[in-house]
Scaffold this active site. Structure first.
Site, PDB file in Angstrom:
ATOM      1  CD1 TRP A 133     -50.235  36.329 -62.571  1.00 32.24           C
ATOM      2  CD2 TRP A 133     -49.505  34.561 -63.725  1.00 32.24           C
ATOM      3  NE1 TRP A 133     -48.894  36.519 -62.839  1.00 32.24           N
ATOM      4  CE2 TRP A 133     -48.429  35.453 -63.541  1.00 32.24           C
ATOM      5  CE3 TRP A 133     -49.284  33.372 -64.432  1.00 32.24           C
ATOM      6  CZ2 TRP A 133     -47.146  35.194 -64.028  1.00 32.24           C
ATOM      7  CZ3 TRP A 133     -48.007  33.118 -64.910  1.00 32.24           C
ATOM      8  CH2 TRP A 133     -46.956  34.026 -64.712  1.00 32.24           C
TER       9      TRP A 133
ATOM     10  CE  LYS B 180     -41.161  40.874 -50.559  1.00 32.25           C
ATOM     11  NZ  LYS B 180     -40.823  39.533 -50.187  1.00 32.25           N
TER      12      LYS B 180
ATOM     13  CD  GLU C  71     -42.216  40.487 -54.563  1.00 21.59           C
ATOM     14  OE1 GLU C  71     -43.037  39.596 -54.772  1.00 21.59           O
ATOM     15  OE2 GLU C  71     -41.669  40.669 -53.464  1.00 21.59           O
TER      16      GLU C  71
ATOM     17  CG  ASN D  39     -54.737  27.082 -61.156  1.00 19.79           C
ATOM     18  OD1 ASN D  39     -53.770  27.591 -61.714  1.00 19.79           O
ATOM     19  ND2 ASN D  39     -54.735  26.783 -59.879  1.00 19.79           N
ATOM     20  N   GLY D  40     -53.588  26.276 -64.465  1.00 19.28           N
ATOM     21  CA  GLY D  40     -52.459  25.427 -64.838  1.00 19.28           C
ATOM     22  C   GLY D  40     -52.077  25.652 -66.288  1.00 19.28           C
TER      23      GLY D  40
ATOM     24  CE  LYS E 141     -48.629  34.940 -50.603  1.00 17.89           C
ATOM     25  NZ  LYS E 141     -47.532  35.815 -50.207  1.00 17.89           N
TER      26      LYS E 141
ATOM     27  CG  HIS F 252     -15.464  41.907 -57.762  1.00 15.61           C
ATOM     28  ND1 HIS F 252     -14.128  41.831 -58.072  1.00 15.61           N
ATOM     29  CD2 HIS F 252     -15.555  41.650 -56.435  1.00 15.61           C
ATOM     30  CE1 HIS F 252     -13.442  41.525 -56.982  1.00 15.61           C
ATOM     31  NE2 HIS F 252     -14.285  41.411 -55.971  1.00 15.61           N
TER      32      HIS F 252
ATOM     33  NE  ARG G 142     -54.866  30.159 -56.446  1.00 12.41           N
ATOM     34  CZ  ARG G 142     -54.126  29.212 -55.896  1.00 12.41           C
ATOM     35  NH1 ARG G 142     -53.885  29.248 -54.611  1.00 12.41           N
ATOM     36  NH2 ARG G 142     -53.638  28.240 -56.617  1.00 12.41           N
TER      37      ARG G 142
ATOM     38  CD  GLU H  70     -37.521  38.739 -49.161  1.00 14.39           C
ATOM     39  OE1 GLU H  70     -37.168  38.095 -50.162  1.00 14.39           O
ATOM     40  OE2 GLU H  70     -38.722  38.886 -48.855  1.00 14.39           O
TER      41      GLU H  70
ATOM     42  CB  CYS I 268     -55.538  30.764 -62.338  1.00 13.43           C
ATOM     43  SG  CYS I 268     -54.810  31.326 -63.858  1.00 13.43           S
TER      44      CYS I 268
END
Ligand code: F6R
Length: 611
Positions: A73, A488, A491, A99-100, A606, A507, A27, A484, A2
């Site tokens: 968000w 990526k 996302e 925000n929170g 973010k 395995h 955000r 990573e 947010c």
């Protein structure tokens, strides 16, 4: 998570807030809204990105010298117009952005429901706002006083900003656990979750601390703690240029940030890596050298991409410094009642410096006597302030939601730190140390060379963009790069991808392999080269499609792979700084090919300031 913006002063508030919301959209972008106060207190909000709000307000006369705005968000309640912020209190007097997360909102809601309150959204924000307004009415007190009383009962994390219909020149803000910056102009104040909406108006800012409350008028900023004691604001100068937060001719922030890496890595090494003298200068490390040298154990706490940088650091510190390392997901570590001893050193890695889980994890470790060292990008962030020492990554603002340049800058800092400690401890000899220093110094130029020709990566992205799943495999230092790469891709393209240690594949994940599955091998030349060649053979034998990232000059793997991406040769210790770049580009080009919003992938934000 947010973004919030607010303004009070002589300008029209709406354009300032709208521009700020666009800057903070990284955000969260589930919905957005503004509240403006002229003769009336008016609230406008819309599901979707800020552009949807802007479109809905075209042609409206939005006169106001004060206002608050929010880009969301979603936590409590689905993305919708009614759950969008700002919220209005039942009395219609107060509008609030938040925000929170308010953890005890259900209990507060029950109390308010018993008093007859009706709620128009599913949010915890509307509950907190009415809780404050209820206190104001019942105690016949000011909003400021009501906020102070309310926040003593609130459990959770918040930044709130309140606009009061009866005080058209005053904003009330408070914070605990989420960031808030106040920009100080001439006869005006700007509030935001980070400095990016503020930078073009003023460079003088005040970072609000936890449990502080701000009363903001055009010519006045009063800071108080929850005990109503006045605090002198600490005014700081912003070290940030406007160009750093604009796209600069690139189609997306993500690709701009990928191409910035030769400079960002160079900036990170500059002033620290002294090749001629054969040493590394890192103030934060030097000040705590004794404690770091004697560390019984290093515990790295981080989330997401930063956690992957932590995994690379595990290899670095164990190999170069012979210190045992544990790499922890901050979200697990904080709740696990972990054993922390006074000889432990905690390294917190975070781009934003605001990730809630990482912040709480280090606070817990601090209570138990560990030294906290932050590897952080955002100067003055909450984790920076909660750490005993640290090193900034100097990558500049990262706006693309998927982390790219921050990751390589984290690797650069962690590599320098490990080499420095290794030299100091004598766990690497002078010849090896010199070699590693020069390998590291060459990285910016090698990244530049790598980025000079990305045509092969684009072609490969096009070829495999319709794949349903991807497997990413690597060994040693390149295993975290495989993780990573998979992250990526997930996302940015929403394609399912898994990262695995190449040898672990047999395995289980090998069952996924068929002639439709692209398998990305990060197989630059290192101690495990022969081993990974065997792993490639295992995939080929099952008709999987092999995309191999190899060192220039490799004559063997290109014979087996379906597609090859060459990266400049480098010592395995610094190799992830190079091998990760094709991972970023592959994800980016696949996302673009699929027509997706690569800078703002769905459901993400973010800065994850909620747990
Ligand atoms: C992935 C990504 C996230 C972050 C994670 C931690 O591209 O950006 O996984 O790495 O949310 O964020 P920071 O580093 O800000 O603590």
């Amino acid at each position: 998570m947010c973004g919030i913006v607010a303004y009070v002063g002589g300008r029209q508030a709406y354009p300032v807030i709208l521009k700020g919301l666009k800057r903070l959209e990284y955000r969260g972008y589930d919905s957005s809204g503004v509240a403006l106060l002229d003769e009336e207190l008016a609230v406008y909000k819309k599901k979707g990105k800020v552009a949807a709000l802007e479109d809905s307000l075209v042609g409206k006369a939005l006169q106001s010298r004060i206002g608050i705005g929010h880009t969301r968000w979603a936590t409590h309640g689905e993305p919708s117009d009614r759950n969008a912020h700002p919220h209005l209190s039942a009395s219609g007097k107060l509008a609030m952005i938040h925000n929170g997360i308010i953890e005890n909102y259900a209990q507060l809601k029950q109390e308010l429901l018993k008093k007859g309150y009706v709620f128009h959204s599913d949010t915890d924000t509307e509950v907190l706002l009415n809780f404050i307004d209820d206190i104001r009415e019942n105690n016949h007190c000011s909003v400021e006083e009501a906020v102070r009383i309310a926040l003593k009962r609130v459990v959770g994390a918040y930044v709130i900003v309140i606009l009061d219909r009866d005080h058209p020149d005053t904003l009330i803000a408070a914070r605990k656990g989420s960031p808030l910056v106040i920009g100080i102009g001439k006869g005006e104040h700007f509030l935001a979750s980070d400095a990016s909406p503020i930078i073009e108006y003023t460079k003088e800012v005040v970072y609000i601390n936890d449990y502080e409350l701000a009363i903001i008028r055009p010519d006045e900023l009063i800071l108080k703690n929850l005990g109503n004691e006045t605090i002198t604001p600490y005014v700081q100068k912003l070290d940030l240029e406007l160009a750093a937060i604009e796209k600069g001719g690139f189609d997306h922030f993500m690709i701009k940030e990928i191409f910035e890496q030769p400079h960002t890595i160079f900036d990170c090494l500059r002033g620290r890596l002294e090749l001629e003298q054969g040493r590394i200068r890192m103030k934060g490390v030097e000040e705590h050298m004794d404690r770091l040298m004697k560390a019984d154990r290093i515990i790295i706490v981080a989330c997401g991409t930063s956690w992957h940088a932590g995994l690379v650091a595990e290899y670095l510190f164990e190999e170069l410094c012979r210190i045992p390392v544990e790499v922890e997901y901050a979200s697990e570590f904080r709740y696990r009642n972990p054993v922390i001893r006074p000889g432990d050193v905690i390294i917190a890695i975070s781009q934003s410096g605001e990730t809630a889980d990482t912040l709480v994890a280090i606070e817990k470790a601090k209570e138990q006597g560990a030294l906290i060292f932050g590897v952080l990008n955002v100067v003055g962030s909450s984790i920076a302030r909660a750490s005993h020492a640290g090193a900034y990554t100097h990558a500049g603002p990262e706006i693309g939601v998927a982390s790219t340049k921050a990751f390589t800058a984290q690797l650069a800092v962690l590599t320098m730190m490990a080499i420095k400690l290794g030299m100091e401890k004598g766990s690497i000899d002078a010849v090896r140390a010199r070699h590693l220093l020069s390998e590291l110094a060459e990285i910016p130029e090698k990244v530049r060379q790598l980025l000079e020709n990305t045509e092969d990566i684009k072609r490969i992205a096009l070829k495999y963009s319709k794949a349903r799943d991807f497997l990413y495999l690597g060994r040693g230092y390149n295993f975290p790069v495989a993780l990573e790469g998979a992250l990526k891709l997930k996302e940015i393209s929403y394609i399912h991808a898994e990262g695995y240690p190449a040898a672990e594949m047999k395995h289980g994940p090998i069952a996924l392999v068929d002639d439709q599955l692209p398998v990305v091998f990060i197989a630059t030349r290192d101690a495990y080269h022969e081993k990974i060649i065997s792993n490639i053979q295992e995939i080929k034998a099952r008709r999987g499609k092999v995309i191999a990232v190899v060192s220039e000059g490799d004559m063997v793997i290109p014979q087996m792979a379906d597609d090859v991406i060459f990266v400049p040769s480098a010592d395995e210790v610094v190799a992830p700084l190079l091998s990760v770049i094709p991972m970023q580009l592959l994800a980016y080009h696949i996302g673009v090919e699929l027509g997706l919003d690569v800078d703002k992938p769905r459901n993400l934000a973010k800065s994850v300031t909620v747990e």
